[in-house]
Design a protein around this motif. Structure first.
Motif, PDB file in Angstrom:
ATOM      1  N   UNK A 101     -15.390  24.129  25.295  1.00 20.24           N
ATOM      2  CA  UNK A 101     -15.297  25.403  25.868  1.00 20.24           C
ATOM      3  C   UNK A 101     -14.227  26.091  25.088  1.00 20.24           C
ATOM      4  N   UNK A 102     -13.246  25.626  24.522  1.00 18.04           N
ATOM      5  CA  UNK A 102     -12.183  26.483  23.654  1.00 18.04           C
ATOM      6  C   UNK A 102     -12.928  27.008  22.470  1.00 18.04           C
ATOM      7  N   UNK A 103     -13.812  25.957  21.904  1.00 16.57           N
ATOM      8  CA  UNK A 103     -14.310  26.558  20.661  1.00 16.57           C
ATOM      9  C   UNK A 103     -15.159  27.626  20.870  1.00 16.57           C
ATOM     10  N   UNK A 104     -15.886  27.665  21.873  1.00 17.47           N
ATOM     11  CA  UNK A 104     -16.805  28.740  22.190  1.00 17.47           C
ATOM     12  C   UNK A 104     -16.077  30.163  22.425  1.00 17.47           C
ATOM     13  N   UNK A 105     -15.016  29.950  23.161  1.00 19.40           N
ATOM     14  CA  UNK A 105     -14.255  30.970  23.221  1.00 19.40           C
ATOM     15  C   UNK A 105     -13.514  31.601  21.840  1.00 19.40           C
ATOM     16  N   UNK A 106     -12.924  30.841  21.266  1.00 25.00           N
ATOM     17  CA  UNK A 106     -12.474  31.248  20.191  1.00 25.00           C
ATOM     18  C   UNK A 106     -13.255  31.650  18.797  1.00 25.00           C
ATOM     19  N   UNK A 107     -14.513  30.745  18.816  1.00 26.98           N
ATOM     20  CA  UNK A 107     -15.231  31.231  17.684  1.00 26.98           C
ATOM     21  C   UNK A 107     -16.854  31.617  17.719  1.00 26.98           C
ATOM     22  N   UNK A 108     -17.069  31.425  19.032  1.00 24.73           N
ATOM     23  CA  UNK A 108     -18.406  32.131  19.356  1.00 24.73           C
ATOM     24  C   UNK A 108     -18.503  33.204  20.147  1.00 24.73           C
ATOM     25  N   UNK A 109     -17.299  33.793  20.345  1.00 23.93           N
ATOM     26  CA  UNK A 109     -17.131  35.463  20.950  1.00 23.93           C
ATOM     27  C   UNK A 109     -17.471  35.122  22.408  1.00 23.93           C
ATOM     28  N   UNK A 110     -17.151  33.918  23.185  1.00 20.80           N
ATOM     29  CA  UNK A 110     -17.367  34.071  24.513  1.00 20.80           C
ATOM     30  C   UNK A 110     -16.298  34.224  25.292  1.00 20.80           C
ATOM     31  N   UNK A 111     -15.872  35.500  25.293  1.00 19.76           N
ATOM     32  CA  UNK A 111     -14.951  35.991  26.098  1.00 19.76           C
ATOM     33  C   UNK A 111     -15.059  35.862  27.592  1.00 19.76           C
ATOM     34  N   UNK A 112     -16.241  35.629  28.124  1.00 14.86           N
ATOM     35  CA  UNK A 112     -16.438  35.666  29.533  1.00 14.86           C
ATOM     36  C   UNK A 112     -15.873  34.306  29.946  1.00 14.86           C
ATOM     37  N   UNK A 113     -15.450  33.190  29.108  1.00 13.42           N
ATOM     38  CA  UNK A 113     -15.063  32.104  29.329  1.00 13.42           C
ATOM     39  C   UNK A 113     -13.380  32.127  29.765  1.00 13.42           C
ATOM     40  N   UNK A 114     -12.756  33.037  29.280  1.00 13.64           N
ATOM     41  CA  UNK A 114     -11.469  33.428  29.737  1.00 13.64           C
ATOM     42  C   UNK A 114     -11.093  33.352  31.091  1.00 13.64           C
ATOM     43  N   UNK A 115     -11.670  33.934  31.901  1.00 12.58           N
ATOM     44  CA  UNK A 115     -11.372  33.916  33.319  1.00 12.58           C
ATOM     45  C   UNK A 115     -11.551  32.597  34.000  1.00 12.58           C
ATOM     46  N   UNK A 116     -12.323  31.772  33.531  1.00 15.17           N
ATOM     47  CA  UNK A 116     -12.640  30.430  34.017  1.00 15.17           C
ATOM     48  C   UNK A 116     -11.436  29.290  33.662  1.00 15.17           C
ATOM     49  N   UNK A 117     -11.017  29.568  32.445  1.00 15.41           N
ATOM     50  CA  UNK A 117      -9.904  28.743  31.816  1.00 15.41           C
ATOM     51  C   UNK A 117      -8.499  29.218  32.351  1.00 15.41           C
ATOM     52  N   UNK A 118      -8.473  30.408  32.699  1.00 14.10           N
ATOM     53  CA  UNK A 118      -7.331  30.935  33.176  1.00 14.10           C
ATOM     54  C   UNK A 118      -7.033  30.469  34.633  1.00 14.10           C
ATOM     55  N   UNK A 119      -8.070  30.403  35.241  1.00 15.33           N
ATOM     56  CA  UNK A 119      -8.021  29.959  36.609  1.00 15.33           C
ATOM     57  C   UNK A 119      -7.704  28.492  36.670  1.00 15.33           C
ATOM     58  N   UNK A 120      -8.169  27.626  35.825  1.00 14.18           N
ATOM     59  CA  UNK A 120      -7.675  26.326  35.815  1.00 14.18           C
ATOM     60  C   UNK A 120      -6.127  26.296  35.382  1.00 14.18           C
ATOM     61  N   UNK A 121      -5.708  26.847  34.320  1.00 19.07           N
ATOM     62  CA  UNK A 121      -4.392  26.948  34.096  1.00 19.07           C
ATOM     63  C   UNK A 121      -3.612  27.492  35.143  1.00 19.07           C
ATOM     64  N   UNK A 122      -3.995  28.205  36.080  1.00 18.34           N
ATOM     65  CA  UNK A 122      -3.238  28.968  37.126  1.00 18.34           C
ATOM     66  C   UNK A 122      -2.831  27.708  37.869  1.00 18.34           C
TER      67      UNK A 122
END
Length: 254
Positions: A101-122
């Motif tokens: 998930x981290x690699x897809x966000x950073x290197x594959x331009x999967x910006x749509x992953x940010x809300x999913x990860x942010x929710x878990x972080x919260x």
């Protein structure tokens, strides 16, 4: 009249969401399988995540294999080499699907992953969020930002801001040194690599005075980046700095 307009706008937004859901059904950001809700992981991907739960080190957030009893729990490293920041929390251990998930966000331009990860972080950092005054994403150097086109830490901070209402101070911290990649470096080498890497711009100093900062990044490895950034923020007048990331490399952080 204002209340009526708000209800109408809310209804229009809800209708738009339903229409988009019919045209573009929600899928799992991990594997692409159909899901009931947008930005939600499917059961198969969720089961592969190694969630960080108590008991864990109160300073470094690293999980313990067994509960060592009541009271604040500190790992040997936290006692021998206390970090500059107060506490760090992460949602998951950095392996398997979490690493993907981290690699897809950073290197594959999967910006749509940010809300999913942010929710878990919260959820994982709820205690830190309650005590924070603002969110500060770990910045990228301008050349790396130009190449990548976005800062994943800033995207996560914005997602957390949407969930929590905390303001994001994007300009509070600047990366002024183009450091080499941290991948493969030892803990000591990472710390040397980051010497002089961060600076708080003069214009941003008043916005940090006496504030409790929650530093945001995607992964905590050795804590070298968080230490370097926290040191600069504290010197600029921040009252306290805690750290919240999506994933934690427990093997190196212990």
């Amino acid at each position: 009249m204002v209340a009526v307009l708000r209800r109408v706008l809310a209804g229009l937004r809800a209708a738009r969401g339903i229409a988009l859901g019919l045209v573009y059904p929600p899928i799992c950001p991990g594997c692409g399988a159909a899901t009931a809700q947008p930005h939600a992981l499917c059961p198969a991907c969720w089961s592969q995540l190694r969630l960080i739960e108590r008991p864990y080190c109160q300073r470094l957030g690293t999980p313990f294999a067994v509960d060592h009893g009541a009271g604040p729990l500190l790992s040997p490293r936290a006692m021998a080499d206390p970090p500059v920041f107060g506490r760090v929390r992460a949602a998951v251990l950095y392996d398997g699907i979490a690493r993907d998930l981290v690699h897809r966000l950073k290197y594959d331009d999967r910006l749509d992953l940010a809300p999913t990860l942010a929710r878990m972080m919260a959820g994982a950092g709820a205690e830190l969020v309650r005590e924070a005054d603002c969110l500060v994403p770990v910045p990228l150097h301008r050349w790396r930002l130009w190449r990548r086109r976005f800062n994943q830490a800033a995207l996560l901070a914005q997602g957390l801001s949407t969930l929590t209402g905390l303001p994001v101070e994007v300009q509070a911290l600047a990366r002024v040194k183009a450091t080499r990649s941290q991948v493969g470096l030892s803990r000591a080498a990472r710390a040397r690599n980051l010497q002089g890497a961060f600076r708080v711009p003069e214009a941003a100093r008043p916005r940090l005075q006496g504030r409790r900062v929650l530093l945001i990044d995607d992964v905590t490895t050795t804590g070298a980046t968080a230490n370097a950034a926290s040191r600069v923020l504290l010197r600029a007048g921040a009252d306290k700095v805690d750290v919240l990331t999506f994933a934690l490399v427990a093997g190196e952080a212990l």
